[in-house]
Design an enzyme around this catalytic site. Sequence first.
Site, PDB file in Angstrom:
ATOM      1  N   ASN A 104       0.871  -1.169   0.000  1.00 14.57           N
ATOM      2  CA  ASN A 104       0.000   0.000   0.000  1.00 14.57           C
ATOM      3  C   ASN A 104       0.913   1.225   0.000  1.00 14.57           C
ATOM      4  O   ASN A 104       1.465   1.597   1.030  1.00 14.57           O
ATOM      5  CB  ASN A 104      -0.881  -0.030   1.258  1.00 14.57           C
TER       6      ASN A 104
ATOM      7  N   ARG B 246      -2.590  -2.179  -3.396  1.00 14.28           N
ATOM      8  CA  ARG B 246      -3.836  -1.468  -3.148  1.00 14.28           C
ATOM      9  C   ARG B 246      -3.857  -0.225  -4.034  1.00 14.28           C
ATOM     10  O   ARG B 246      -2.903   0.561  -4.027  1.00 14.28           O
ATOM     11  CB  ARG B 246      -3.917  -1.042  -1.688  1.00 14.28           C
TER      12      ARG B 246
ATOM     13  N   HIS C 108     -13.320   1.847   0.469  1.00 17.04           N
ATOM     14  CA  HIS C 108     -13.257   0.774   1.489  1.00 17.04           C
ATOM     15  C   HIS C 108     -13.851  -0.531   0.940  1.00 17.04           C
ATOM     16  O   HIS C 108     -14.259  -1.397   1.712  1.00 17.04           O
ATOM     17  CB  HIS C 108     -14.077   1.124   2.755  1.00 17.04           C
TER      18      HIS C 108
ATOM     19  N   ARG D 234     -13.035  14.314   8.564  1.00 20.88           N
ATOM     20  CA  ARG D 234     -13.881  14.687   7.417  1.00 20.88           C
ATOM     21  C   ARG D 234     -15.317  14.918   7.876  1.00 20.88           C
ATOM     22  O   ARG D 234     -15.829  14.170   8.713  1.00 20.88           O
ATOM     23  CB  ARG D 234     -13.888  13.578   6.363  1.00 20.88           C
TER      24      ARG D 234
ATOM     25  N   GLU E 148      -7.906  -6.055   5.237  1.00 25.94           N
ATOM     26  CA  GLU E 148      -7.835  -5.677   3.827  1.00 25.94           C
ATOM     27  C   GLU E 148      -6.617  -6.286   3.147  1.00 25.94           C
ATOM     28  O   GLU E 148      -6.675  -6.671   1.975  1.00 25.94           O
ATOM     29  CB  GLU E 148      -7.799  -4.146   3.712  1.00 25.94           C
TER      30      GLU E 148
END
Length: 406
Positions: A7, A93, A182, A243, A386
């Site tokens: 990643n 990823r 996601h 956020r 993940e």
Amino acid sequence: MKVLVINSGSSSIKYQLFDMTDRTVLASGLLEQIGEPSSCLTHHTRDANSEMRKITKADLVANHQAGFQLIGTVLTESGVLENTNELFGIGHRVVHGGEAFREPTLINEKVIDTIRRLSPLAPLHNPANLVGIEVALKQAPDVPQVAVFDTAFHQSIPVHAFRYALPEELYQRHRIRRYGFHGTSHYYVAKQAAEIIGHPIDSLNLITVHLGNGASITAIENGKSIDTSMGMTPLEGLIMGTRSGDIDPAIIFFLGRHNGNKIEEVESLLNKESGLRGICGLNDMREIMHLVEAGDDQAKLAIDMYCYRIKKYIGAYYAVLGQLDALVYTGGIGEHSAAIRSGGCQGLANLGIELDERKNTVQSEIPAAIQSENSRVKILVIPTNEELEIAEQTIKRIQLLSGDGM
Ligand code: ADP
């Protein structure tokens, strides 16, 4: 069968090396602050006694190329990988696959070009993901490499749910629409839920709630994503660490006209200074919970707003699905915070969603069912993984292409 999962961020590289014969993690690590004198690699390796051993290297790593070289050296020195030819595959990823990628894809020049073309949709992420891909291809040219997209699972969302009510021309010209993120996590926990429930995933309706630093919620019908709370970018939907999630878009014009903000300032304000941080000054849920315990009113408000937004989406997605088999909590907060899980389900007993508050106190590293005996809908806590999902999809893609998996 060793698979390396990468990643690559703008100034960091996260990685995990799996032995996929038994899905064990042989090594994992994080290289941070690439390009700065303070760059630091934290590496964990499984030793002969199956214990994870930590190594730290704090040396200037000038760029991603040097970063991958360092990671290669550490993997070799710690005895888990002799050389890259031992790898069955490398899984990357990639945040944004736009409409071009519906599934994991073997990387070649054309794929790289397409990911680059999609960069305006994810300007912070796709270019950084690409740097990782290009360096890894140079350093391991004979190893098949697969891109696994955060958006891919949501490509099944139907058009009436993915389009915004904006002029048609904007969709045609810029592909402005909901993509969702996601996806790897939502899909992983959905598969796990199907295993726990004991039914095939394509016969189940689920709502999966991923609550980490970013947060999103997905409606899954017969195993396929049919709506999700993040939109064209990860800014939409639930309240997150920093956020805002959903706001009235007219607030942006108001800030420009009456608060003197430039468009870049508003972008930064909504992404980095809002959410939990905007309300109570902190974005880490554990720290906020400590403030709540100490009687801080703003922290309490932040939690109330956070849970209310989750509950509102659960209600909306229940209506979208019509029938619901299980609600699944995951991500750092979803896996560990009983208070947030409980807050998100408050008052939903008439919809058949009822927590058992005693079972809800679990802090388990393995999946747990936390619904009451009367609850029609199962409520599950499932740790996400993940990286493992990327490793599995990498293998599947390579085997399909070589004919082994048919
Ligand atoms: P990321 O999205 O970066 O992968 P994580 O999924 O690890 O992040 O989630 C990080 C969040 O999980 C942080 O807000 C952290 O405070 C929260 N968290 C971790 N453990 C707990 C806990 N025991 N109780 C409440 N929140 C927790």
